[in-house]
Design a protein around this motif. Structure first.
Motif, PDB file in Angstrom:
ATOM      1  N   THR A  91       0.659  -1.182  -0.059  1.00 57.82           N
ATOM      2  CA  THR A  91      -0.036  -0.040  -0.070  1.00 57.82           C
ATOM      3  C   THR A  91       1.057   1.441  -0.319  1.00 57.82           C
ATOM      4  O   THR A  91       2.383   1.255   0.670  1.00 57.82           O
ATOM      5  CB  THR A  91      -1.382  -0.327   1.393  1.00 57.82           C
ATOM      6  N   PRO A  92       0.944   2.532  -1.125  1.00 63.98           N
ATOM      7  CA  PRO A  92       1.161   3.285  -0.423  1.00 63.98           C
ATOM      8  C   PRO A  92       0.972   4.531   0.355  1.00 63.98           C
ATOM      9  O   PRO A  92       0.194   3.957   0.507  1.00 63.98           O
ATOM     10  CB  PRO A  92       0.770   4.382  -1.794  1.00 63.98           C
ATOM     11  N   ASP A  96       2.273  13.644   5.373  1.00 64.30           N
ATOM     12  CA  ASP A  96       1.779  14.775   5.950  1.00 64.30           C
ATOM     13  C   ASP A  96       0.333  15.046   4.362  1.00 64.30           C
ATOM     14  O   ASP A  96       0.469  15.976   4.034  1.00 64.30           O
ATOM     15  CB  ASP A  96       2.594  15.543   5.749  1.00 64.30           C
ATOM     16  N   GLY A  97      -0.413  14.184   4.255  1.00 61.75           N
ATOM     17  CA  GLY A  97      -1.574  13.490   3.370  1.00 61.75           C
ATOM     18  C   GLY A  97      -0.857  13.879   1.790  1.00 61.75           C
ATOM     19  O   GLY A  97      -1.164  14.416   1.036  1.00 61.75           O
ATOM     20  N   GLU A  98       0.380  13.454   1.524  1.00 64.28           N
ATOM     21  CA  GLU A  98       0.820  13.440   0.807  1.00 64.28           C
ATOM     22  C   GLU A  98       1.652  11.746   0.378  1.00 64.28           C
ATOM     23  O   GLU A  98       1.739  11.037   1.553  1.00 64.28           O
ATOM     24  CB  GLU A  98       1.917  14.382   0.253  1.00 64.28           C
ATOM     25  N   VAL A  99       0.397  11.517  -1.744  1.00 63.98           N
ATOM     26  CA  VAL A  99       1.006   9.344  -1.332  1.00 63.98           C
ATOM     27  C   VAL A  99       2.320   9.651  -1.948  1.00 63.98           C
ATOM     28  O   VAL A  99       2.392  10.380  -2.099  1.00 63.98           O
ATOM     29  CB  VAL A  99      -0.130   9.348  -2.295  1.00 63.98           C
ATOM     30  N   ILE A 100       3.172   8.781  -0.719  1.00 63.01           N
ATOM     31  CA  ILE A 100       4.857   8.633  -1.222  1.00 63.01           C
ATOM     32  C   ILE A 100       4.578   7.133  -1.806  1.00 63.01           C
ATOM     33  O   ILE A 100       4.215   5.854  -1.637  1.00 63.01           O
ATOM     34  CB  ILE A 100       5.777   8.392  -0.146  1.00 63.01           C
TER      35      ILE A 100
END
Length: 101
Positions: A91-92, A96-100
Motif C-alpha cells: 500500500t502506498p 502529511d497528506g501526500e502519497v509517497i
C-alpha cells in the motif's frame, strides 16, 4: 568380467583389444579381487572403458556403493504458520497528506 566385455562390445568400443591389456595390467597392479570389484562397479554405471576402471580403482573404497531404493521415508514435519496473501499487499505510504510511492 563377462558382463563388462559384453557391455563394452555393445557400446561399440573399437579399442577393446588394447584396453584388455590395460585391464590386465591394472589387475596385476591392484589384484584380481580389486579389479573384479571395479569391473562390477563399471558395469553398474555403464562405464566400459579402461580409463573408467582405472578411475574406479583410484577412488578405492571411498566411493559410495549403489544400493536399491528402500522404503519411503515418512516424517512428521513441523507445521508452519500461514498468512493470507493480503498480508503481502503493498500500500502506498501517506506522509502529511501526500502519497509517497
Amino acid at each position: 568380467m563377462r558382463a563388462f566385455l559384453i557391455g563394452a562390445a555393445a557400446i561399440g568400443n573399437t579399442r577393446l583389444g588394447s584396453e584388455l591389456e590395460i585391464l590386465l595390467a591394472l589387475g596385476a597392479a591392484h589384484g584380481t579381487d580389486a579389479l573384479l570389484a571395479a569391473l562390477h562397479r563399471a558395469v553398474a554405471f555403464r562405464r566400459f572403458r579402461a580409463a573408467d576402471v582405472r578411475s574406479i580403482l583410484a577412488a578405492g573404497t571411498g566411493a559410495p556403493q549403489p544400493r536399491p531404493a528402500g522404503e519411503a521415508l515418512i516424517l512428521d514435519l513441523p507445521v508452519a504458520p500461514t498468512r493470507s496473501l493480503d498480508a503481502y499487499k503493498i500500500t502506498p505510504a501517506v506522509v502529511d497528506g501526500e502519497v509517497i510511492s
